[in-house]
Design an enzyme around this catalytic site. Structure first.
Site, short mmCIF file in Angstrom:
data_model
loop_
_atom_site.label_atom_id
_atom_site.label_comp_id
_atom_site.label_asym_id
_atom_site.label_seq_id
_atom_site.Cartn_x
_atom_site.Cartn_y
_atom_site.Cartn_z
N CYS A 50 36.34 48.98 40.50
CA CYS A 50 37.79 49.12 40.63
C CYS A 50 38.50 47.77 40.62
O CYS A 50 39.71 47.72 40.41
CB CYS A 50 38.15 49.87 41.92
SG CYS A 50 37.52 49.09 43.42
N HIS A 99 27.16 33.47 39.68
CA HIS A 99 28.28 34.41 39.81
C HIS A 99 27.78 35.81 40.17
O HIS A 99 28.29 36.43 41.11
CB HIS A 99 29.07 34.45 38.51
CG HIS A 99 30.15 35.48 38.51
ND1 HIS A 99 31.31 35.34 39.22
CD2 HIS A 99 30.23 36.70 37.88
CE1 HIS A 99 32.08 36.41 39.05
NE2 HIS A 99 31.44 37.25 38.24
#
Length: 593
Positions: A50, A99
């Site tokens: 989301c 990351h």
């Protein structure tokens, strides 16, 4: 080949852009297929949540890979490349590994420390495996990311730094109170039966709501979730399932509604929410609009008295058409903004025609006799012409005349206590943002959660998690570099074994009477010599290759021993196939648990 990630998240893009760029399941599948079909990439995986959309790929060219991945993201998200580019970030090699590991640990989440991302990473890997777009690199990367995330949650207190997006959203709905106190006895409507909606339903059940109604397009899934909630230990909630067309009726009974579906359009419009409120007895719905009249926006404000200016014949200014600013007089900033020099002169002459009378109006002087306001002194035409010209020049330069008077204090708007709480966890949004303007409604969505989480304190354990991530990135890089040279070492040992076999065959030709015992002893001796000669170089080259910049040792080994490149490539393909099958089998086993 090298690891590359191109993506955007809540840290790089506004929620409005993330909402438009969101990818449904079909779009993710097509993106994966198109990525591996493109020239620079051989593997691909998509992590779409989301608050982030990231495309991971194993590419052989950096610049070509960035261009291709960015273009594919723009095509499949429906947002133009020029519009999307300012919000994209790129990570390469070790930075890309760092990351993903940070994401897996919850360090890059909207709510720091939340653990839902681990399930989303697992789903992304499973999808890439099913489509055969994940090879050895991405399999290793995502599997290791899952292990790093689990290690961070088990070895540190990062869970104390944050909670799931659901819990954080419920805290925002509850305001200053505790969630259990706020939720106790309420009736909840959960729209959707996916992972996020299921988590929301379970969280509400543990918080103490009295009833949960689950609505979903697939009724069977809604019914299954309702059965799970009803039979859950430690809760006394009553749960039932309804079809999606019953949402409007159920909303009139609900105190709180949570929505998280995969719909591309709105599930609840502002009109639908207003209709549900109107269906409650004794509740009047009034929109709280920022452009509403002052008496509906602020309680207790004394309305400004009406003015007669602009109603008199001869006034060049149509004051009723002017949108006056609260706290400013109608004859101030808003009244003269943008007036030309001729209009200013006419208006000034009209106002200065005489002093106000008892009724507060400016009476007209005799025709041809201009006086200063409040006096009988005649006007100096040259002096006033200069003043008007200066005023006109100021209007031309700045577009408005600033009001000298201090603005009147404006009372804060008083909103009634909400009777309907809405939590929108979908991206793109399920609930119309305009619903927050309705009286009696409190709406929390992804955008408001992003604003609220920006000020949330970060736990001290986050530093410890960062150290774990740093160590794991170093270890992963070393393992990948060592694995890169393994096919070359295997090819070298294969070549040595072929040389030994050839020499033993030649020896048998020269000594045909050699018995089996002596033949075996000679063969074993030659193999030991070869193994001892190769042991130190192969062990050392693996150590050197694991260090940064060690990729060149594989090339040196192939050159020194004149190894066949096709032999090395075949060994690499065989290892990749074995690793992929093993990984998929392990993933299926874990999925069945």
């Amino acid at each position: 080949m090298s690891l590359l990630v191109v993506g955007l998240s809540h840290r790089s893009a506004p929620v409005s852009v993330l909402e438009r760029a969101s990818l449904g399941l079909d779009a993710q599948i097509k993106l994966l297929q198109d990525t591996v079909a493109a020239e620079p990439a051989t593997e691909a995986a998509v992590l779409a949540t989301c608050n982030r959309i990231e495309l991971y790929a194993d590419v052989d060219k950096f610049h070509a890979g960035v261009a291709e991945l960015s273009t594919l993201l723009a095509q499949h998200s429906g947002v133009g490349l020029e519009e999307l580019t300012p919000y994209l970030y790129v990570h390469y090699e070790d930075r890309a590994v760092h990351h993903l590991f940070s994401v897996a640990c919850g360090l890059d989440s909207m709510v720091v420390g939340e653990g839902q991302i681990l399930g989303q990473i697992k789903d992304s890997l499973a999808r890439a495996q099913d489509l055969h777009t994940a090879g050895r690199l991405l399999n290793d990367l995502f599997q290791q990311a899952l292990r790093v995330g689990k290690r961070a949650h088990s070895e540190t207190g990062i869970d104390r730094a944050g909670q799931s997006l659901v819990t954080f959203g419920l805290e925002q709905l509850a305001g200053d109170g505790a969630v259990p106190d706020w939720a106790r006895g309420k009736k909840a409507l959960v729209i959707g039966a996916g992972s996020m909606s299921s988590l929301a339903a379970a969280t509400l059940a543990r918080a103490g709501v009295a009833e949960i109604v689950v609505a979903n397009r697939t009724f069977e899934r809604a019914e299954r979730l309702a059965q799970i909630l009803t039979g859950a230990e430690g809760t006394a909630v009553t749960a039932r399932a309804v079809p999606m067309d019953a949402v409007a009726a159920e909303l009139t009974r609900a105190d709180v509604a949570v929505s998280c579906t995969g719909a591309t359009g709105l599930v609840l419009t502002a009109e639908a929410v207003a209709a549900s409120l109107a269906g409650r007895s004794g509740h009047a719905v009034r929109p709280q609009r920022p452009d509403a009249p002052a008496d509906t926006r602020a309680a207790g404000r004394t309305p400004l008295p009406p003015t007669s200016l602009g109603t008199e014949d001869g006034c060049p200014l149509d004051l009723p058409a002017v949108q006056s600013t609260a706290g400013f007089s109608v004859a101030g900033e808003a009244a003269v903004a943008g007036m030309g020099a001729a209009e200013l002169e006419q208006h000034a002459a009209w106002v200065d025609n005489g002093a106000p009378d008892a009724a507060g109006r400016a009476p007209r002087a005799a025709a041809g006799t201009a006086t200063r306001p409040g006096t009988a002194a005649p006007l100096d035409p040259a002096e006033d012409a200069d003043a008007i010209a200066a005023l006109a020049a100021a209007v031309t330069a700045v577009g408005r005349i600033p009001e000298r008077r201090r603005p009147e204090p404006v009372a804060d708007a008083v909103r009634p206590e909400p009777v309907l709480f809405l939590l929108d966890l979908a991206m793109p949004r399920d609930i119309d943002a305009a619903a927050h303007r309705l009286t009696g409604v409190r709406l929390v969505d992804i955008e408001s959660l992003a604003e609220a989480s920006a000020d949330a304190p970060m736990a001290a354990d986050a530093d410890q998690v960062r150290r774990i991530v740093s160590d794991e990135v170093t270890a992963f890089g070393a393992a990948q570099r060592a694995a890169h040279i393994t096919p070359t070492v295997v090819a070298l040992r294969t070549m040595a074994a072929d040389v030994v076999a050839g020499e033993i065959a030649r020896l048998e030709g020269r000594l045909p009477g050699l018995d089996d015992k002596h033949r075996a002893e000679i063969t074993q001796t030659v193999k030991r010599v070869v193994d001892k000669l190769l042991h130190a170089p192969t062990v050392r080259v693996k150590q050197l290759a694991a260090e940064p910049g060690g990729a060149g040792y594989a090339d040196a080994l192939r050159t020194l021993f004149d190894l066949d490149p096709e032999t090395v490539a075949s060994v690499s393909r065989a290892e990749d196939s074995t690793t992929e099958n093993s990984t998929e089998k392990k993933a299926r086993t874990e999925g069945q648990r």
